[in-house]
Design a protein around this motif. Structure first.
Motif, PDB file in Angstrom:
ATOM      1  N   ALA A   1       0.940  -1.636  -0.033  1.00 39.11           N
ATOM      2  CA  ALA A   1      -0.020   0.102  -0.109  1.00 39.11           C
ATOM      3  C   ALA A   1       0.946   1.095   0.012  1.00 39.11           C
ATOM      4  O   ALA A   1       0.404   2.183  -0.652  1.00 39.11           O
ATOM      5  CB  ALA A   1      -0.924   0.208   1.105  1.00 39.11           C
ATOM      6  N   LYS A   2       2.214   0.817   0.939  1.00 39.10           N
ATOM      7  CA  LYS A   2       3.161   2.468   0.707  1.00 39.10           C
ATOM      8  C   LYS A   2       4.103   2.300  -0.841  1.00 39.10           C
ATOM      9  O   LYS A   2       4.113   3.472  -0.385  1.00 39.10           O
ATOM     10  CB  LYS A   2       4.243   2.327   2.334  1.00 39.10           C
ATOM     11  N   ARG A   3       4.120   1.378  -1.183  1.00 36.33           N
ATOM     12  CA  ARG A   3       4.427   1.820  -2.157  1.00 36.33           C
ATOM     13  C   ARG A   3       4.136   2.507  -4.409  1.00 36.33           C
ATOM     14  O   ARG A   3       4.275   3.291  -4.991  1.00 36.33           O
ATOM     15  CB  ARG A   3       5.160   0.806  -3.098  1.00 36.33           C
ATOM     16  N   ARG A   4       2.800   2.572  -2.995  1.00 39.36           N
ATOM     17  CA  ARG A   4       1.514   3.928  -4.167  1.00 39.36           C
ATOM     18  C   ARG A   4       1.600   4.814  -4.525  1.00 39.36           C
ATOM     19  O   ARG A   4       2.094   5.154  -3.418  1.00 39.36           O
ATOM     20  CB  ARG A   4       0.254   3.410  -3.813  1.00 39.36           C
ATOM     21  N   ASP A   5       1.234   5.188  -5.363  1.00 34.79           N
ATOM     22  CA  ASP A   5       2.125   7.040  -5.258  1.00 34.79           C
ATOM     23  C   ASP A   5       0.943   7.679  -4.763  1.00 34.79           C
ATOM     24  O   ASP A   5       1.517   8.822  -4.916  1.00 34.79           O
ATOM     25  CB  ASP A   5       1.461   7.388  -7.670  1.00 34.79           C
ATOM     26  N   LEU A   6      -0.338   7.675  -5.014  1.00 34.58           N
ATOM     27  CA  LEU A   6      -0.992   8.369  -3.889  1.00 34.58           C
ATOM     28  C   LEU A   6      -1.908   7.408  -2.998  1.00 34.58           C
ATOM     29  O   LEU A   6      -1.991   6.514  -3.087  1.00 34.58           O
ATOM     30  CB  LEU A   6      -2.099   9.499  -4.962  1.00 34.58           C
ATOM     31  N   THR A   7      -2.626   8.006  -1.790  1.00 37.29           N
ATOM     32  CA  THR A   7      -3.359   7.186  -0.724  1.00 37.29           C
ATOM     33  C   THR A   7      -4.583   6.743  -1.438  1.00 37.29           C
ATOM     34  O   THR A   7      -5.155   5.283  -1.246  1.00 37.29           O
ATOM     35  CB  THR A   7      -3.931   7.905   0.326  1.00 37.29           C
ATOM     36  N   MET A   8      -5.263   7.378  -2.266  1.00 34.93           N
ATOM     37  CA  MET A   8      -6.625   7.411  -3.399  1.00 34.93           C
ATOM     38  C   MET A   8      -6.136   5.496  -4.153  1.00 34.93           C
ATOM     39  O   MET A   8      -7.446   4.974  -4.445  1.00 34.93           O
ATOM     40  CB  MET A   8      -6.963   8.129  -3.765  1.00 34.93           C
ATOM     41  N   ASN A   9      -4.984   5.571  -4.091  1.00 34.25           N
ATOM     42  CA  ASN A   9      -5.324   4.189  -5.141  1.00 34.25           C
ATOM     43  C   ASN A   9      -3.792   3.502  -3.425  1.00 34.25           C
ATOM     44  O   ASN A   9      -3.593   2.461  -4.857  1.00 34.25           O
ATOM     45  CB  ASN A   9      -4.164   5.068  -5.752  1.00 34.25           C
ATOM     46  N   SER A  10      -4.154   3.600  -3.098  1.00 36.10           N
ATOM     47  CA  SER A  10      -3.625   2.300  -2.253  1.00 36.10           C
ATOM     48  C   SER A  10      -4.669   1.079  -1.622  1.00 36.10           C
ATOM     49  O   SER A  10      -4.053   0.607  -0.815  1.00 36.10           O
ATOM     50  CB  SER A  10      -2.335   2.490  -1.348  1.00 36.10           C
ATOM     51  N   SER A  11      -5.741   1.426  -1.747  1.00 35.98           N
ATOM     52  CA  SER A  11      -6.836   0.209  -0.609  1.00 35.98           C
ATOM     53  C   SER A  11      -6.622  -0.347  -1.596  1.00 35.98           C
ATOM     54  O   SER A  11      -6.649  -0.776  -2.610  1.00 35.98           O
ATOM     55  CB  SER A  11      -8.017   1.283  -0.629  1.00 35.98           C
ATOM     56  N   VAL A  12      -6.996  -1.845  -1.076  1.00 37.87           N
ATOM     57  CA  VAL A  12      -7.359  -2.951  -1.256  1.00 37.87           C
ATOM     58  C   VAL A  12      -8.693  -4.147  -0.786  1.00 37.87           C
ATOM     59  O   VAL A  12      -9.176  -3.340   0.064  1.00 37.87           O
ATOM     60  CB  VAL A  12      -6.102  -3.888  -1.229  1.00 37.87           C
ATOM     61  N   TYR A  13      -8.799  -4.519  -1.803  1.00 42.19           N
ATOM     62  CA  TYR A  13     -10.174  -4.862  -1.286  1.00 42.19           C
ATOM     63  C   TYR A  13     -10.108  -7.049  -1.564  1.00 42.19           C
ATOM     64  O   TYR A  13      -9.283  -7.676  -1.528  1.00 42.19           O
ATOM     65  CB  TYR A  13     -11.152  -5.573  -2.957  1.00 42.19           C
ATOM     66  N   ASN A  14      -9.886  -7.088   0.225  1.00 39.85           N
ATOM     67  CA  ASN A  14     -10.042  -8.378   0.985  1.00 39.85           C
ATOM     68  C   ASN A  14     -10.788  -9.115   0.246  1.00 39.85           C
ATOM     69  O   ASN A  14     -12.630  -8.883   0.264  1.00 39.85           O
ATOM     70  CB  ASN A  14     -10.102  -7.806   1.991  1.00 39.85           C
ATOM     71  N   ILE A  15     -10.847 -10.081  -0.586  1.00 41.32           N
ATOM     72  CA  ILE A  15     -11.649 -11.458  -1.080  1.00 41.32           C
ATOM     73  C   ILE A  15     -12.133 -12.058   0.255  1.00 41.32           C
ATOM     74  O   ILE A  15     -13.578 -12.374  -0.321  1.00 41.32           O
ATOM     75  CB  ILE A  15     -11.382 -12.010  -2.397  1.00 41.32           C
ATOM     76  N   GLN A  16     -11.313 -12.129   0.987  1.00 44.83           N
ATOM     77  CA  GLN A  16     -11.874 -13.597   2.168  1.00 44.83           C
ATOM     78  C   GLN A  16     -13.192 -12.876   2.542  1.00 44.83           C
ATOM     79  O   GLN A  16     -13.708 -13.258   3.737  1.00 44.83           O
ATOM     80  CB  GLN A  16     -10.644 -13.819   2.469  1.00 44.83           C
ATOM     81  N   THR A  17     -12.733 -11.380   2.598  1.00 44.39           N
ATOM     82  CA  THR A  17     -13.898 -10.796   4.040  1.00 44.39           C
ATOM     83  C   THR A  17     -14.759  -9.882   3.321  1.00 44.39           C
ATOM     84  O   THR A  17     -15.703  -9.663   4.042  1.00 44.39           O
ATOM     85  CB  THR A  17     -13.182  -9.601   4.831  1.00 44.39           C
ATOM     86  N   SER A  18     -14.386 -10.169   1.855  1.00 44.13           N
ATOM     87  CA  SER A  18     -15.207  -8.949   0.906  1.00 44.13           C
ATOM     88  C   SER A  18     -15.692  -7.654   1.687  1.00 44.13           C
ATOM     89  O   SER A  18     -16.240  -6.891   2.233  1.00 44.13           O
ATOM     90  CB  SER A  18     -16.387  -9.289   0.795  1.00 44.13           C
ATOM     91  N   LYS A  19     -13.872  -6.645   2.438  1.00 47.48           N
ATOM     92  CA  LYS A  19     -14.250  -5.374   2.548  1.00 47.48           C
ATOM     93  C   LYS A  19     -12.615  -4.905   1.990  1.00 47.48           C
ATOM     94  O   LYS A  19     -11.912  -5.747   1.523  1.00 47.48           O
ATOM     95  CB  LYS A  19     -14.048  -5.303   4.305  1.00 47.48           C
ATOM     96  N   ILE A  20     -12.767  -3.528   1.916  1.00 51.39           N
ATOM     97  CA  ILE A  20     -12.075  -2.609   1.940  1.00 51.39           C
ATOM     98  C   ILE A  20     -11.055  -2.113   2.606  1.00 51.39           C
ATOM     99  O   ILE A  20     -11.696  -2.556   4.022  1.00 51.39           O
ATOM    100  CB  ILE A  20     -12.319  -1.439   1.241  1.00 51.39           C
ATOM    101  N   GLU A  21      -9.897  -2.963   2.558  1.00 50.84           N
ATOM    102  CA  GLU A  21      -8.802  -2.147   3.294  1.00 50.84           C
ATOM    103  C   GLU A  21      -8.191  -1.054   3.160  1.00 50.84           C
ATOM    104  O   GLU A  21      -7.791  -1.083   1.801  1.00 50.84           O
ATOM    105  CB  GLU A  21      -8.081  -3.781   3.641  1.00 50.84           C
TER     106      GLU A  21
END
Length: 117
Positions: free
Chosen positions: A32-52
């Motif tokens: 997440a921290k290697r991304r260019d901007l914070t708005m592009n650093s969230s991930v979707y967890n397919i196991q919990t069906s939640k955005i992290e």
């Protein structure tokens, strides 16, 4: 390498003066921290069906703020073209660039890197 869904978690290690990173295995937070901007650093967890969100990107989207997940000077030193992406988001979505990020965007050393890219 550890994967989330079909994506490989990675970090990018830059050699001085190079825009081509060495790719290494990473934790989800390092990815997440290697991304260019914070708005592009969230991930979707397919196991919990939640955005992290480990960098505050969701809050930044709601507040319409552009900032980098790590020190902006380091982010732009790694790849100065990230400045152009930030400007594009500012113009396209009418976001505001956070002051530390804006200051890094005007840094003379970053401009030299941008001119050679």
């Amino acid at each position: 390498m550890f994967t989330v869904g079909k994506s490989t978690l990675r970090k990018e290690v830059y050699e001085p003066g190079s825009r081509i990173p060495k790719i290494e295995t990473a934790t989800i937070i390092e990815d997440a921290k290697r991304r260019d901007l914070t708005m592009n650093s969230s991930v979707y967890n397919i196991q919990t069906s939640k955005i992290e969100d480990y960098t505050g990107g969701i809050i930044d989207i709601h507040k319409k703020i552009i900032r980098t997940p790590i020190d902006p000077l380091l982010t732009f030193t790694q790849d100065a073209l990230r400045i152009l992406r930030a400007i594009r988001f500012k113009c396209k979505f009418n976001f505001n660039i956070e002051s530390k990020t804006k200051e890094a965007m005007t840094n003379e050393e970053i401009h030299k890197i941008l001119k050679t890219t």
